[in-house]
Design an enzyme around this catalytic site. Structure first.
Site, PDB file in Angstrom:
ATOM      1  N   CYS A  26      79.801  -4.912  -9.246  1.00  0.00           N
ATOM      2  CA  CYS A  26      80.191  -6.302  -9.342  1.00  0.00           C
ATOM      3  C   CYS A  26      79.014  -7.211  -9.046  1.00  0.00           C
ATOM      4  O   CYS A  26      77.983  -6.773  -8.568  1.00  0.00           O
ATOM      5  CB  CYS A  26      81.273  -6.574  -8.314  1.00  0.00           C
ATOM      6  SG  CYS A  26      82.582  -5.335  -8.341  1.00  0.00           S
ATOM      7  N   LYS A  71      76.005  -5.018 -18.030  1.00  0.00           N
ATOM      8  CA  LYS A  71      74.557  -4.927 -18.266  1.00  0.00           C
ATOM      9  C   LYS A  71      73.879  -4.020 -17.244  1.00  0.00           C
ATOM     10  O   LYS A  71      72.969  -3.281 -17.569  1.00  0.00           O
ATOM     11  CB  LYS A  71      73.961  -6.339 -18.194  1.00  0.00           C
ATOM     12  CG  LYS A  71      72.460  -6.398 -18.383  1.00  0.00           C
ATOM     13  CD  LYS A  71      72.106  -6.535 -19.826  1.00  0.00           C
ATOM     14  CE  LYS A  71      70.612  -6.530 -20.075  1.00  0.00           C
ATOM     15  NZ  LYS A  71      70.295  -5.797 -21.311  1.00  0.00           N
TER      16      LYS A  71
HETATM   17  C1  F6R Z   1      72.121   0.170 -24.020  1.00  0.00           C
HETATM   18  C2  F6R Z   1      71.836  -0.210 -22.653  1.00  0.00           C
HETATM   19  C3  F6R Z   1      72.089   0.777 -21.562  1.00  0.00           C
HETATM   20  C4  F6R Z   1      70.971   0.711 -20.516  1.00  0.00           C
HETATM   21  C5  F6R Z   1      71.265   1.678 -19.338  1.00  0.00           C
HETATM   22  C6  F6R Z   1      70.146   1.663 -18.314  1.00  0.00           C
HETATM   23  O1  F6R Z   1      71.854  -0.851 -24.920  1.00  0.00           O
HETATM   24  O2  F6R Z   1      71.427  -1.300 -22.409  1.00  0.00           O
HETATM   25  O3  F6R Z   1      72.222   2.058 -22.064  1.00  0.00           O
HETATM   26  O4  F6R Z   1      69.773   1.064 -21.129  1.00  0.00           O
HETATM   27  O5  F6R Z   1      72.461   1.322 -18.718  1.00  0.00           O
HETATM   28  O6  F6R Z   1      69.948   0.403 -17.773  1.00  0.00           O
HETATM   29  P1  F6R Z   1      68.589  -0.002 -17.066  1.00  0.00           P
HETATM   30  O7  F6R Z   1      67.529   0.009 -18.082  1.00  0.00           O
HETATM   31  O8  F6R Z   1      68.857  -1.364 -16.500  1.00  0.00           O
HETATM   32  O9  F6R Z   1      68.339   1.029 -15.994  1.00  0.00           O
END
Ligand code: F6R
Length: 585
Positions: free
Chosen positions: A13, A580
């Site tokens: 969250c 995200k």
């Molecule tokens: C796909 C996407 C996710 C992230 C993953 C890792 O478009 O954005 O697969 O790549 O959750 O996130 P980070 O890069 O923030 O560790």
């Protein structure tokens, strides 16, 4: 640890609290909007008003919450906490939404993370407390209330809670009648924002970076109290502690301008962000790149790790560096264990957010085995960066769309530039940005392909060699943004089984530098009725720029995905069920 609970109530969250002079309605609304990338299943706020806690919650995105409340209803308050939730399992209901309150509604609590022994604490409280929701968060409110009744202060109660609670959590608490926010941090990030009109406390700097650059990061076990003008921090030994103020600049993307969605706006930003990264190699990030290259040469083994798209970038990095003769392995952060690391291993964590829990777990495993941590991240001062001895910053600015685009391109570019440095070659990226602009703007071919794919339920993507992780990446984007079942395969792999699924009209995209490298695999499928879509440097009219094939093909894949999703009328920037930043296991 209770595994069934973890499966059931994992939450991640965004949380924000504010005490100050500015319009609290506006501050919390905008703050929550900025935190929506952490989850958007439901949201809620608690405000101190006329010595009462006013609580409002709603299922759905943050806008839904604020549609329910009028500014006049909340005006005049100077202290509030708010929450946006993402739940992996269980109901997305108003009752499960934060803030949660104690029986007498003397306390309101928002929380990011997980209390692993929540069932145990719940059973201690159940006889004397009416616990209304199924969440782990609500038990925090009841637990604190019980401690307050025994004469403890809120800070002492939080410190007691810390001794009993297992898990990863950042907690904000309001007490009825007090214009103060109380906080506890354990493993989940928590940062105070020190502004001239008041003080913030949040799960990350995004929430307040438009108000202040002054940020104070709390440490594990810290409790804190934040008022309009002051903040106090106590360490895990319950002693008052000093935490330094860091000035953090974070470029913000407030609106989509004329773009319909953040996704396409961020794709259009790729040429600029690429240029920014290239420039930095020659000036302010030059020593980090040199250190990286030096370490790769020195260490027996390099493990590159990441999740999702970042893992695909890591895989491309692995291929690039292995070709140079280095012992490099890319491991998906969900798969690692301590046996993957030793003092002779350099661990490279790749992460846009720098907060992905699976990546943090891997980093922890590596640290436990004495491995040195380097990282490639986008969000400055993220937890991954703070755990690393050296970091290359992606310099892509804020990425709002859930799907990573510009940050993925820069992740791959970091490996390409490292490889040049390892070769002792000068890099020449003079035509890179213009090539990328061509891919994005001259989109007739992509438009034609998207028309063909718009009604498809399944799409296969084949990639040869370095383009194999790109095939996986495009398949991932097709799943998350267009909701199409999609699979990324190494060219040549189809004939070992998947070919059985090919029938008349099956759509297959082939990614490769040159058509000749993938032609056989595509022809095998075509002769069984498949319709094929080769995407190569010849198709793109970018012969001569083969050195950057991965970057062009990835960018084209993003535009293609966007076009399909747009034609389908899907919520491109916030696909269902996703967030995200994935801050749970
Ligand atoms: C796909 C996407 C996710 C992230 C993953 C890792 O478009 O954005 O697969 O790549 O959750 O996130 P980070 O890069 O923030 O560790």
């Amino acid at each position: 640890m209770d595994v069934s609970f973890r499966d059931k109530w994992l939450e991640m969250c965004g949380i924000i609290g504010y005490n100050g002079d500015k319009d609290i309605f506006d501050i919390l609304r905008k703050g929550l909007k900025r935190l929506e990338y952490r989850g958007y299943d439901s949201s809620g706020i608690s405000l101190q008003k006329n010595s009462e806690l006013v609580i409002k919650k709603s299922v759905g995105q943050v806008n839904e919450l604020f549609k329910k409340i009028s500014e006049t209803e909340l005006g005049g308050s100077k202290s509030g906490i708010a929450h946006t939730r993402w739940a992996t399992h269980g109901k997305v209901t108003e009752i499960n939404s934060h803030p949660h309150t104690s029986c007498q509604k003397r306390l309101a609590v928002v929380h990011n993370g997980i209390i692993e022994n929540h069932e145990e604490i719940r059973s201690q409280l159940e006889n004397n407390h009416l616990i209304r929701s199924e969440t782990d968060t609500e038990i925090i409110a009841h637990y604190l209330e019980e401690k307050l009744e025994k004469g403890n202060t809120v800070i002492e109660s939080l410190q007691e809670f810390h001794t009993e609670a297992e898990g990863t959590y950042a907690v904000l608490v309001q007490k009825k009648g007090r214009e103060k926010i109380f906080a506890l941090k354990n493993k989940s990030p928590l940062v105070i924002g020190y502004a001239d009109h008041g003080n913030f406390i949040s799960s990350d700097i995004y929430a307040f970076s438009n108000h202040t650059e002054k940020s104070i990061f709390l440490k594990d076990g810290d409790t804190a109290e934040v008022t309009e003008n002051t903040y106090k921090v106590y360490n895990k030994d319950r002693k008052e502690a000093t935490r330094s103020i860091k000035n953090i600049k974070w470029s913000q993307t407030e609106n989509k301008r004329n773009f319909g969605h953040y996704m396409i706006k961020e794709v259009y930003e790729i040429p600029k962000t690429v240029e920014k990264l290239v420039k930095s190699v020659k000036n302010h990030q030059s020593s980090e790149f040199q250190k990286f290259a030096e370490k790769i040469r020195q260490k027996e083994k390099v493990v590159i790790t990441g999740c999702g798209s970042s893992f695909h970038a890591a895989k491309i990095g692995e291929k690039i560096l292995r070709r140079k003769g280095f012992n490099v392995r890319a491991l998906n952060a969900v798969e690692t264990d301590e046996t993957d690391f030793s003092e002779e291993t350099l661990t490279v964590a790749v992460s846009q957010s720098g907060e992905t829990m699976d990546v943090l777990d891997t980093v922890e495993q590596a640290i436990n085995k004495g491995s040195e941590i380097f990282s490639i991240v986008n969000v400055p001062y993220s937890t991954v960066q703070r755990k690393s001895s050296t970091t290359i910053n992606l310099l892509a600015g804020q990425e709002i769309c859930v799907a990573s685009t510009k940050t993925f391109v820069n992740q791959v570019l970091v490996f390409k530039m490292l490889s040049k440095i390892l070769d002792g070659e000068k890099t020449d990226e003079s035509n890179l940005a213009s090539g990328l602009r061509k891919v994005i703007e001259e989109d007739a071919m992509v438009e034609r392909v998207s028309e063909k794919l718009v009604d498809e339920e399944k799409i296969y993507v084949l990639g040869s060699s370095v383009e194999y992780p790109l095939a996986k990446e495009l398949a991932l984007k097709l799943k998350e943004i267009t909701y199409t079942h999609s699979e990324g395969l190494r060219a040549g792999e189809m004939k070992h089984g998947t070919l059985a699924l090919v029938e008349k009209g099956t759509k297959i995209i082939g990614l490769s530098k040159k058509l000749s490298q993938i032609e056989n695999s595509l022809e095998e499928a075509k002769s069984r009725g498949a319709e094929i879509f080769p995407i190569t440097m010849e198709e793109l009219g970018l012969e001569g720029l083969e050195e950057f094939t991965e970057l062009f093909i990835a960018t084209l894949g993003f535009v293609l995905t966007y076009k399909i999703a747009k034609k389908r009328g899907l919520p491109i920037d916030k696909p269902r069920n996703l967030a995200k930043s994935v801050t749970v296991r």
